[in-house]
Each structure stands twice: as structure tokens, then as C-alpha cells.
Design a protein around this motif. Structure first.
Motif, PDB file in Angstrom:
ATOM      1  N   UNK A   1     -14.614 -16.145  54.938  1.00 53.77           N
ATOM      2  CA  UNK A   1     -15.056 -17.201  54.012  1.00 53.77           C
ATOM      3  C   UNK A   1     -16.225 -17.952  54.636  1.00 53.77           C
ATOM      4  N   UNK A   2     -17.109 -18.434  53.755  1.00 53.31           N
ATOM      5  CA  UNK A   2     -18.337 -19.108  54.185  1.00 53.31           C
ATOM      6  C   UNK A   2     -18.193 -20.622  54.056  1.00 53.31           C
ATOM      7  N   UNK A   3     -18.707 -21.324  55.043  1.00 58.87           N
ATOM      8  CA  UNK A   3     -18.733 -22.795  54.933  1.00 58.87           C
ATOM      9  C   UNK A   3     -19.760 -23.270  53.918  1.00 58.87           C
ATOM     10  N   UNK A   4     -20.916 -22.587  53.866  1.00 56.59           N
ATOM     11  CA  UNK A   4     -22.071 -23.138  53.131  1.00 56.59           C
ATOM     12  C   UNK A   4     -22.602 -22.240  52.022  1.00 56.59           C
TER      13      UNK A   4
ATOM     14  N   UNK B   1     -17.960 -22.014  48.223  1.00 58.69           N
ATOM     15  CA  UNK B   1     -18.152 -22.299  49.642  1.00 58.69           C
ATOM     16  C   UNK B   1     -17.039 -23.206  50.184  1.00 58.69           C
ATOM     17  N   UNK B   2     -16.692 -22.976  51.434  1.00 59.66           N
ATOM     18  CA  UNK B   2     -15.817 -23.877  52.181  1.00 59.66           C
ATOM     19  C   UNK B   2     -14.420 -24.007  51.589  1.00 59.66           C
ATOM     20  N   UNK B   3     -13.984 -23.010  50.799  1.00 54.47           N
ATOM     21  CA  UNK B   3     -12.627 -23.121  50.241  1.00 54.47           C
ATOM     22  C   UNK B   3     -11.566 -22.576  51.181  1.00 54.47           C
ATOM     23  N   UNK B   4     -11.987 -21.948  52.272  1.00 55.26           N
ATOM     24  CA  UNK B   4     -11.031 -21.498  53.276  1.00 55.26           C
ATOM     25  C   UNK B   4     -10.200 -20.285  52.859  1.00 55.26           C
ATOM     26  N   UNK B   5     -10.525 -19.700  51.719  1.00 53.09           N
ATOM     27  CA  UNK B   5      -9.783 -18.538  51.223  1.00 53.09           C
ATOM     28  C   UNK B   5     -10.546 -17.270  51.594  1.00 53.09           C
ATOM     29  N   UNK B   6     -10.145 -16.669  52.693  1.00 54.53           N
ATOM     30  CA  UNK B   6     -10.866 -15.484  53.178  1.00 54.53           C
ATOM     31  C   UNK B   6     -10.616 -14.301  52.246  1.00 54.53           C
ATOM     32  N   UNK B   7     -11.671 -13.531  52.012  1.00 51.51           N
ATOM     33  CA  UNK B   7     -11.616 -12.492  50.990  1.00 51.51           C
ATOM     34  C   UNK B   7     -12.451 -11.283  51.410  1.00 51.51           C
TER      35      UNK B   7
ATOM     36  N   UNK C   1     -28.191 -18.448  55.722  1.00 49.21           N
ATOM     37  CA  UNK C   1     -26.913 -18.207  56.356  1.00 49.21           C
ATOM     38  C   UNK C   1     -26.206 -19.510  56.642  1.00 49.21           C
ATOM     39  N   UNK C   2     -25.005 -19.394  57.125  1.00 46.67           N
ATOM     40  CA  UNK C   2     -24.228 -20.558  57.533  1.00 46.67           C
ATOM     41  C   UNK C   2     -22.987 -20.039  58.211  1.00 46.67           C
ATOM     42  N   UNK C   3     -22.188 -20.919  58.797  1.00 47.99           N
ATOM     43  CA  UNK C   3     -21.002 -20.451  59.503  1.00 47.99           C
ATOM     44  C   UNK C   3     -20.076 -19.640  58.596  1.00 47.99           C
ATOM     45  N   UNK C   4     -19.506 -18.590  59.185  1.00 48.59           N
ATOM     46  CA  UNK C   4     -18.606 -17.708  58.446  1.00 48.59           C
ATOM     47  C   UNK C   4     -17.376 -17.449  59.313  1.00 48.59           C
ATOM     48  N   UNK C   5     -16.213 -17.550  58.682  1.00 47.63           N
ATOM     49  CA  UNK C   5     -14.938 -17.459  59.402  1.00 47.63           C
ATOM     50  C   UNK C   5     -14.202 -16.176  59.039  1.00 47.63           C
ATOM     51  N   UNK C   6     -13.648 -15.521  60.073  1.00 45.98           N
ATOM     52  CA  UNK C   6     -12.935 -14.248  59.904  1.00 45.98           C
ATOM     53  C   UNK C   6     -11.510 -14.423  60.456  1.00 45.98           C
TER      54      UNK C   6
END
Lengths: 148, 148
Positions: free
Chosen positions: B60-63, B96-102, B122-127
Motif C-alpha cells: 500500500x502507498x502512503x501518497x 492512498x494511506x489506507x493501510x490495506x495492502x493489495x 513516488x512516495x513511501x510504499x509498505x509491503x
């Protein structure tokens, strides 16, 4: 759940065109996806063009890129280069300020469904074929600036 | 002419993932439409997922808002709510920034083709499922910040 339930999003055929220019978009049924889905980076709409309907009066935007993809049915893209058939999976792109006025027209017997992406913000929009102008503040007027 | 000639746009399966996380995207073949078409307001890519390919590691992406529409074939959307089959015309949205990784995975026997729209920046991305992080500057690293 991220899969979009289209039926849950209101569908509209509203238009800001004056009545004498609005006939062609009466059977353009659209859903504004971005506000319904919490998206703010771009504007996306799901559009059903009934047979005979146009996407818009032929136009080009000064400040807005547009990208369109056909999901089902067919439409004829009309722009300064002529007429081009679009079929499912076909993509058309309209960079801002290119001066190439465009629209798509459903000349078939079945619905044409497409997704279109642009900006959420407005900007000046030019209509070469009809006496209408959009100044970017949301109100449409005649080319001489007078109100409809 | 605004109709996009996909064959004229380079297709790539390049990835910034380290080799031990990259197997799943080796058969993800994408075309970056926006730079090829002169669009700057948003980023759009045309993607072919061969059978077995994933769109990405689940993330999921922050931005960055993302919107995806299936053009042909099928894919399984995997997110925090589970597994959802996507078919042609289906749309999925990831604010963006919903924290629901997909991610979407082609578990079928035919190619899955989709269009995805996001931001050009780009922006921070969480795995959450793997030891990888994207800090937004383009470089991926381990979650502790160390380089691969």
C-alpha cells in the motif's frame, strides 16, 4: 473491499450544457468514481453511452490530460484527424492543451461502456464546433462571453 | 491521432525488487503510457499478467491513489479482506494511506490485461508480507533500512 460496487454509486446524465446543445449527451450515463471511492489524485468516471449518445461536444482542455479505455461495445472517436473506431481494450489519450478537439460517439446498437480519467480540477475548455466556451470556473457561456 | 498504438510503446518486465522477491513479477509485462503519450497529470500503465504472474508484492502507498480496471482475462485481488475475483470491466480502487495492502494475481490459464492509474510521483510504499520497504526515493531496502 477495494473491488468497486458500481451499482452502489449514483449514475447521472446531468449536464451543464444549455438545452439546445444537450440532446447528444442525454443518454450519457456516468458515475463519478473518485469522490465515491475516496480518490483525490485524479478524477475517474465510469460512463455508459447508450446507442446514439456522444461523450461530449467535441472539445479540448487547456489544463487537463484525459485518458479513455473502452470496456465494452464500440464508439467512434472523432477528432481533427477524422474518425477512428474504438473497440474493447482500445485506449485513447488527449494531452492537455494540444488543441485537438475530440469526442466519442456510440454509433452502434449496443451500449458502449468506458472508463475515463482526468483531473479533479477544472480549467478552460474549448468547443470548436458549437458556440460554447467553458472558462474553467464551471460555468459555460457563449464564445463572446455572454450567458446562455 | 489519439487512439493509442500499444505495439509502438515499449513493453518491459523490469522490476526494482531484489532477485529473491522478483520471481512473481517476471511475467508482468507493462507499458508506461503517460510518458509515451505526453500525459503528466497522472501515471497510467497497460499491464499484461501472464498466467501465474502477480501485479506486485502486496503493498500500500502512503501518497498515491490507485485505480485498476480489468480489460481481459481474470485476476484474483488479494487484500486484507481476503480474495476477490476480478473479471473484465471490474474496477478496484486503492486510496492512498489506507493501510490495506493489495495485489492482483493471475491464477487463470489466459493472459490478464489491465489498466492501472496512479501518480507519476513516488512516495513511501509498505509491503507487509515481505522484508522490503520503499522510502519514496525509488530505492527499495529491507525494513530495517539496510540495503539488499
Amino acid at each position: 473491499m477495494p473491488k468497486v460496487d458500481l451499482e452502489a454509486i449514483a449514475q447521472s446524465n446531468a449536464t451543464g450544457y444549455p438545452p439546445h446543445l444537450a440532446d447528444i449527451v442525454q443518454e450519457r450515463w456516468y458515475r463519478r468514481l473518485s469522490p465515491a471511492l475516496g480518490l483525490t489524485d485524479f478524477g475517474a468516471s465510469h460512463v455508459v453511452l447508450k446507442p446514439g449518445a456522444w461523450s461530449a461536444q467535441r472539445h479540448w482542455h487547456e489544463n487537463e490530460d484525459e485518458l479513455l479505455v473502452i470496456l465494452s461495445g464500440q464508439a467512434v472517436l472523432v477528432d481533427d484527424s477524422g474518425r477512428t473506431l474504438l473497440e474493447p481494450g482500445d485506449i485513447a489519450a488527449f494531452p492537455k492543451n494540444d488543441g485537438n478537439a475530440h469526442c466519442v460517439i456510440n454509433e452502434g446498437d449496443a451500449d458502449c461502456v468506458f472508463l475515463v480519467v482526468g483531473q479533479s480540477v477544472n480549467g478552460p475548455c474549448h468547443y470548436p464546433d458549437v458556440d460554447m466556451h467553458e472558462n474553467g470556473a464551471g460555468d459555460k457561456c457563449r464564445k463572446d462571453g455572454s450567458a446562455f
